[in-house]
Design a protein around this motif. Structure first.
Motif, PDB file in Angstrom:
ATOM      1  N   LEU A 210     -40.038 -27.758 -54.627  1.00 34.19           N
ATOM      2  CA  LEU A 210     -40.301 -28.427 -55.905  1.00 34.19           C
ATOM      3  C   LEU A 210     -39.009 -28.508 -56.701  1.00 34.19           C
ATOM      4  O   LEU A 210     -38.324 -27.515 -56.902  1.00 34.19           O
ATOM      5  CB  LEU A 210     -41.359 -27.627 -56.698  1.00 34.19           C
ATOM      6  N   TRP A 212     -38.279 -29.838 -60.377  1.00 34.98           N
ATOM      7  CA  TRP A 212     -38.896 -30.437 -61.573  1.00 34.98           C
ATOM      8  C   TRP A 212     -37.841 -30.999 -62.503  1.00 34.98           C
ATOM      9  O   TRP A 212     -36.690 -30.559 -62.514  1.00 34.98           O
ATOM     10  CB  TRP A 212     -39.777 -29.423 -62.298  1.00 34.98           C
ATOM     11  N   THR A 299     -41.387 -23.839 -53.845  1.00 32.87           N
ATOM     12  CA  THR A 299     -42.266 -24.184 -54.970  1.00 32.87           C
ATOM     13  C   THR A 299     -42.656 -23.009 -55.875  1.00 32.87           C
ATOM     14  O   THR A 299     -42.621 -23.138 -57.101  1.00 32.87           O
ATOM     15  CB  THR A 299     -43.548 -24.871 -54.452  1.00 32.87           C
ATOM     16  N   ASN A 303     -41.519 -22.967 -59.681  1.00 33.80           N
ATOM     17  CA  ASN A 303     -42.488 -23.001 -60.764  1.00 33.80           C
ATOM     18  C   ASN A 303     -42.314 -21.819 -61.715  1.00 33.80           C
ATOM     19  O   ASN A 303     -42.372 -21.984 -62.933  1.00 33.80           O
ATOM     20  CB  ASN A 303     -43.913 -23.035 -60.207  1.00 33.80           C
ATOM     21  N   ASN A 341     -42.336 -34.040 -60.783  1.00 28.01           N
ATOM     22  CA  ASN A 341     -42.341 -33.010 -59.741  1.00 28.01           C
ATOM     23  C   ASN A 341     -41.842 -33.619 -58.446  1.00 28.01           C
ATOM     24  O   ASN A 341     -42.556 -34.373 -57.795  1.00 28.01           O
ATOM     25  CB  ASN A 341     -43.763 -32.469 -59.537  1.00 28.01           C
ATOM     26  N   TRP A 343     -41.052 -33.431 -54.675  1.00 28.26           N
ATOM     27  CA  TRP A 343     -41.704 -32.591 -53.664  1.00 28.26           C
ATOM     28  C   TRP A 343     -41.230 -32.949 -52.261  1.00 28.26           C
ATOM     29  O   TRP A 343     -41.098 -34.129 -51.926  1.00 28.26           O
ATOM     30  CB  TRP A 343     -43.214 -32.791 -53.774  1.00 28.26           C
ATOM     31  N   CYS A 480     -46.631 -26.594 -63.513  1.00 30.46           N
ATOM     32  CA  CYS A 480     -46.541 -27.476 -62.331  1.00 30.46           C
ATOM     33  C   CYS A 480     -47.489 -27.030 -61.226  1.00 30.46           C
ATOM     34  O   CYS A 480     -47.828 -27.817 -60.337  1.00 30.46           O
ATOM     35  CB  CYS A 480     -45.148 -27.459 -61.709  1.00 30.46           C
ATOM     36  N   MET A 484     -49.121 -28.988 -57.995  1.00 28.47           N
ATOM     37  CA  MET A 484     -48.644 -28.598 -56.666  1.00 28.47           C
ATOM     38  C   MET A 484     -49.764 -27.994 -55.802  1.00 28.47           C
ATOM     39  O   MET A 484     -49.753 -28.136 -54.586  1.00 28.47           O
ATOM     40  CB  MET A 484     -47.471 -27.619 -56.791  1.00 28.47           C
TER      41      MET A 484
END
Ligand code: ADP
Ligand code: MG
Length: 726
Positions: A210, A212, A299, A303, A341, A343, A480, A484
């Motif tokens: 991730l 962001w 991720t 996050n 986000n 990914w 997030c 996710m």
């Protein structure tokens, strides 16, 4: 008056002088984190290896090792003058929570020691009753506890050692965002790793990444404090559009003011100490709107870093006499804030599965993950939509500036062409060697295609951008994890299904590549309607999407209903992410959050209209009345024409105050009715459909008053002052 004092404050501000702690950022980077490097330094070898096995393979850490980890964490923390520790967790309120305990422990004989052992590290019991649980605790009569997440490193804030944790009910249900996120990351790891076996047996682990991008507004503290609506709700409930908005684009390209630069530098330094890899900063489209983004990470860590950084930003903003607004739509007339986000999936062998390789084989791998992702969005667009639904984000989605509430996927013209070709060229029945060569050639062309794939569509909620998908509909204040969890779960499910079908074909004697291609072709066909390359902001798309049968769920109560339908429950249960009970509970919490937000907004609007706006209008009415009376006295019948403007303004003023008063009363009645409703879903709908429409009507009339009334009487900082005073 507060407004003028506030404006004076702003004019007197000077930028703070912020110095880097040392010459190079790399010298202080992650100094407040118990990194793997520090673990190696402070931990006995066996303990270190055990923690690494837990991070990399999800192995359990036993009690004696936990004691060693705790003790070395404490030793390290005490070298940095740390006195307390806390479990840091992510309850469903949206913020993060902490409960501080001291290392200091009194022992017998009036003495005391510094203690932090495995038990303290592994588990803590916050007073869970004040966190939302959607009825779980009533049903199961269970309290919650927090439990150490060894995959995210401990860090220091001030004099407190913070241990990232999950938050769970004693009956096992997750009460937070982290727990289900970890479960979906595990699910996508398993699903993707098993599909990877078609291409490379060395692949034993797949991480979802991730990256962001956080948008936010900065406003001066004093102006903030003079706006009860922004204090209470994070957004301006009233305020006339400034004469100048964002049309000139001068903010986007402009240089950042010194005061803001000092703030950015300061929070970046603190973030860097916490090992958050923030790298970019720039202005955004709206005045006083900014964005920052780090390097992408795994991720769960990414996050945690996002939440931590939002926290740091709020603290540092205060130090610089700013307030940071993470609300999705603080000001109606200018762009709102989102949190893109980015990914992707990467392997233990260092491959990005969403990046085309150099030959047909690696490109087939790319296409497999690429097409399966599109298919996952196609089949589960509503789950994705639900994951980003909040009262704040409702203002943004579909408002001709942010991605629409209709979920669709943009992949660019060349990749579209490529998928169309694949769809046509994979022949039914057995493929001839020529067919295969042709296909391989076309797949082999991918890297060149992507090299000049420069078209980027900013209006799409879910766009492929070269080597990652960018989910743009996430709200700026959101955790997030919610998005996710949804994305990783639906892709994991799709990959699992893909694996079953392809394995089946292979078992029946079809060659592996052919089996994969044939299934991909089917997926391309059956997911076609989710692909959209045009302008997502246009009205034409709304009509087109409707024709295609895509959902357009514009508000939260309608969007989140998907959370509890049969299909969603089965999907999450199959992946062992959420039980039915958990989804029901989460649904209820989301409804509750929505209701509370609207209730607060409605009350705050009522207060501001009754206590600030109407009294000001009445004051000015008196000024005008006296003026008109005086004119009559002096000019007699001539005053009919001479005092005409005053009379006209007086009439408008009276008209708008009458409407406001009437609408306020009606809104109050609707709110009372809504509050009587027991059923959470019906209550949320009542707030959405019956209470919320008054916000705009009241605002419209209040903004008219703002234009009519003498500036020196107006009590609330105006939007032009909030957005443009420097
Ligand atoms: P934009 O043009 O969308 O503003 P930025 O460069 O500001 O792009 O941000 C891109 C974000 O995408 C960054 O957070 C970056 O770390 C992230 N990113 C780049 N490559 C990947 C990847 N392979 N997987 C996930 N995120 C990525
Ligand atoms: Mg972006």
């Amino acid at each position: 008056m507060l407004r003028f004092n506030a404006l004076n404050d702003v004019l007197k501000r000077t930028p703070k002088q912020i110095d880097y702690p040392s010459d190079k950022i790399s010298e202080f980077y992650a100094t407040n984190v118990f990194t793997q490097e520090k673990m190696r330094e402070f931990l006995p070898k066996e303990a270190y290896q055990s923690v690494m096995a837990s991070i990399n393979e999800g192995k359990r850490i036993d009690r004696s090792i936990a004691n060693q980890v705790a003790s070395s964490m404490k030793d390290w923390a005490m070298t940095k003058k740390v006195t307390h520790y806390t479990h840091w967790f992510q309850p469903l309120t949206g913020a993060t929570a902490e409960k501080h305990d001291s290392f200091f422990t009194p022992i017998s004989g009036g003495r005391a020691i510094e203690r932090f052992d495995g038990d303290n590290l592994i588990q803590q019991e916050p007073d869970a009753s004040s966190f939302p649980n959607g009825g779980i605790r009533n049903t199961f009569e269970a309290r919650g506890y927090t439990a150490w997440d060894p995959t995210s490193p401990a860090f220091i804030i001030g004099q407190t050692l913070c241990v990232p944790t999950v938050f769970i009910a004693y009956t096992g249900e997750a009460l937070d965002y982290k727990m289900p996120l970890l479960k979906t990351l595990n699910a996508i790891d398993k699903a993707a790793t098993s599909v990877c076996q078609y291409f490379d047996k060395e692949i034993s682990k797949v991480n979802a990444n991730l990256g962001w991008e956080q948008e936010y507004f900065l406003i001066d503290k004093s102006l903030f404090n003079a706006r009860p609506d922004i204090i209470m709700t994070g957004r301006a409930l009233v305020g006339h559009n400034p004469a100048k908005g964002q049309q000139l684009d001068d903010h986007y390209f402009g240089s950042i003011s010194e005061r803001v630069v000092a703030f950015m530098k300061d929070f970046e330094i603190e973030s860097h100490k916490l090992g958050i890899p923030v790298t970019t900063r720039h202005n955004e489209v709206a005045p006083n709107q900014f964005e920052c983004a780090p390097m992408f990470e795994e991720t769960n860590l990414a996050n945690d870093h996002n939440l931590l950084m939002m926290d740091v930003m709020e603290k540092i903003a205060r130090k610089h006499d700013f307030r940071v607004l993470f609300h999705e739509k603080p000001f109606k007339s200018v762009n709102g804030s989102g949190k893109h986000n980015n990914w992707s999936l990467s392997t233990n062998t260092g491959v990005n599965l969403l990046s085309p390789g150099k030959n047909p084989k690696t490109n087939l791998r790319f296409l497999t993950f690429f097409i399966n992702t599109i298919k996952a969005i196609h089949d589960n667009a509503d789950i994705l939509r639900a994951s980003i639904a909040t009262a704040g984000n409702d203002h943004r989605l579909g408002a001709n500036e942010a991605p629409p509430a209709i979920m669709s996927v943009f992949i660019g013209s060349q990749l579209s062409q490529m998928l169309d070709n694949l769809e046509e060229n994979v022949k039914a029945g057995k493929m001839t060697p020529e067919d295969k060569t042709e296909l391989k050639m076309s797949i082999g062309k991918l890297p060149q295609i992507l090299l000049d794939n420069t078209d980027r569509n900013r209006t799409s909620p879910f766009a492929f951008t070269g080597n990652k998908f960018e989910f743009r509909a996430v709200g700026s204040s959101a955790n997030c994890a919610s998005a996710m969890i949804a994305l990783n779960a639906i892709v994991a499910k799709q990959l699992n299904e893909f694996k079953i079908v392809v394995d089946d074909a292979i078992e029946k004697g079809v060659k592996k590549d052919e089996a994969i291609l044939k299934e991909l072709q089917k997926l391309i066909k059956s997911s076609k309607k989710i692909r959209f390359e045009g302008n997502g902001y246009g009205d034409a798309w709304v009509k087109e999407a409707e024709k295609r049968g895509l959902s357009n769920l514009k508000d939260t109560p309608r969007a989140i209903k998907t959370m509890i339908d049969k299909k969603t429950k089965k999907l999450f249960a199959d992946l062992e992410v959420f039980t039915e009970v958990e989804l029901d509970a989460r649904y209820e919490i989301e409804l509750e959050n929505y209701i509370l937000k609207l209730q607060i907004e409605s009350r705050a609007l009522g207060d501001i209209a009754r206590n600030h706006i109407l009294p000001t209008a009445f004051k000015y009415q008196n000024v005008l009345i006296n003026n008109i009376k005086g004119m009559k006295e002096i000019f007699g019948s001539e005053s009919k024409t001479l005092a005409n403007p005053q009379e006209e303004i007086l009439r408008s003023l009276s008209l708008h105050t009458t409407i406001i008063k009437q609408k306020l009363d009606e809104m109050l009645e609707e709110r009372k009715l809504a509050n009587k409703i027991e059923h959470p879903e019906k209550k949320a709908l009542a707030y959405c459909d019956k209470v919320k429409p008054y916000f705009d009507e009241i605002k419209y009339n209040a903004d008219k008053l703002e234009l009519l009334i003498d500036d020196s009487l107006w009590p609330l900082p105006k939007l032009r002052e909030i957005l443009f005073t420097k």
